[in-house]
Enzyme design. Sequence first.
Site, PDB file in Angstrom:
ATOM      1  N   HIS A  78       0.737  -1.224   0.102  1.00 23.47           N
ATOM      2  CA  HIS A  78       0.017  -0.197  -0.055  1.00 23.47           C
ATOM      3  C   HIS A  78       0.854   1.395  -0.125  1.00 23.47           C
ATOM      4  O   HIS A  78       1.746   1.395   0.577  1.00 23.47           O
ATOM      5  CB  HIS A  78      -0.928   0.024   1.366  1.00 23.47           C
ATOM      6  CG  HIS A  78      -2.090  -0.858   1.320  1.00 23.47           C
ATOM      7  ND1 HIS A  78      -2.007  -2.316   1.302  1.00 23.47           N
ATOM      8  CD2 HIS A  78      -3.402  -0.624   1.324  1.00 23.47           C
ATOM      9  CE1 HIS A  78      -3.208  -2.939   1.330  1.00 23.47           C
ATOM     10  NE2 HIS A  78      -3.977  -1.770   1.260  1.00 23.47           N
ATOM     11  N   ASN A  90       7.619  -4.089   3.145  1.00 19.22           N
ATOM     12  CA  ASN A  90       6.365  -3.739   3.422  1.00 19.22           C
ATOM     13  C   ASN A  90       5.831  -4.104   4.682  1.00 19.22           C
ATOM     14  O   ASN A  90       5.369  -3.388   5.357  1.00 19.22           O
ATOM     15  CB  ASN A  90       5.528  -4.363   2.167  1.00 19.22           C
ATOM     16  CG  ASN A  90       4.078  -4.528   2.359  1.00 19.22           C
ATOM     17  OD1 ASN A  90       3.443  -3.186   2.597  1.00 19.22           O
ATOM     18  ND2 ASN A  90       3.310  -5.410   2.384  1.00 19.22           N
ATOM     19  N   GLU A 116      13.844  14.583  -4.162  1.00 21.12           N
ATOM     20  CA  GLU A 116      13.606  15.302  -5.124  1.00 21.12           C
ATOM     21  C   GLU A 116      14.697  15.322  -6.508  1.00 21.12           C
ATOM     22  O   GLU A 116      14.392  15.129  -7.766  1.00 21.12           O
ATOM     23  CB  GLU A 116      13.469  16.766  -4.599  1.00 21.12           C
ATOM     24  CG  GLU A 116      12.426  17.369  -3.984  1.00 21.12           C
ATOM     25  CD  GLU A 116      12.391  18.873  -3.466  1.00 21.12           C
ATOM     26  OE1 GLU A 116      11.038  19.231  -3.479  1.00 21.12           O
ATOM     27  OE2 GLU A 116      13.469  19.455  -3.622  1.00 21.12           O
ATOM     28  N   ASP A 128       8.977  18.497  -7.230  1.00 25.09           N
ATOM     29  CA  ASP A 128       9.279  19.581  -6.398  1.00 25.09           C
ATOM     30  C   ASP A 128       8.243  19.363  -5.245  1.00 25.09           C
ATOM     31  O   ASP A 128       6.727  19.598  -5.414  1.00 25.09           O
ATOM     32  CB  ASP A 128       8.811  20.766  -7.183  1.00 25.09           C
ATOM     33  CG  ASP A 128       8.993  21.973  -6.464  1.00 25.09           C
ATOM     34  OD1 ASP A 128       9.487  21.778  -5.167  1.00 25.09           O
ATOM     35  OD2 ASP A 128       8.518  22.995  -6.646  1.00 25.09           O
TER      36      ASP A 128
END
Length: 204
Positions: free
Chosen positions: A42, A73, A175, A181
């Site tokens: 998820h 996970n 980033e 951004d």
Amino acid sequence: MSSAWLGSTPRQDNFAADATLPSGWYRVGSTSYSGSGFDRGHNCPSADRTGSVADNSATFLMTNMMPQAPRNNQQTWANLENYCRTLTNAGNELYIICGSYGRGGTGANGYATTLDAGRVTVPARCWKVIVVLPNGSSDASRVTTSTRVIAIDTPNDNTIQTTWGSYRTTVDAIEAATGYDLLSAVSATVQSAVESRVDAGPTS
């Protein structure tokens, strides 16, 4: 995530293709990961959406999943998700942005680059950014240079450490890796401070 999303609805476990995808798009199905050695991981956790059956079911759409190494996970990411709920229960609201990048991970059956006859890419890395704010309003304007921002970037690998704090990094690094951004609604001055800092706060 805030307390408004949390209730007593049990986990629905009703994995399903997302019927809202545009016509002609491939729809990843509930069995698309079967036998691959990767979990249906998820992005937005089931336990973060327990206010209603509809909200919880929405987290089981396959568009909310990424192929994730089981240890990542079920342990590393699960530990961070549980910690996020601890922060929420302490009177905070969290802005959580997450995703993946790269190609090729190592699951329970070894290394793979794709699943489902090449239609699903196995990512190399799984990342998450969490902005922690006391409950309130006008949230972007309340982010200051001292606001806690947690960023992690983990290998999608079944030998990963279970301690999520080991994978803390900067928003700037995520980033740079993804081209996104992040936190763009926050003032540039504040962004430059919080995005360049590695979180050193508690992990439980």
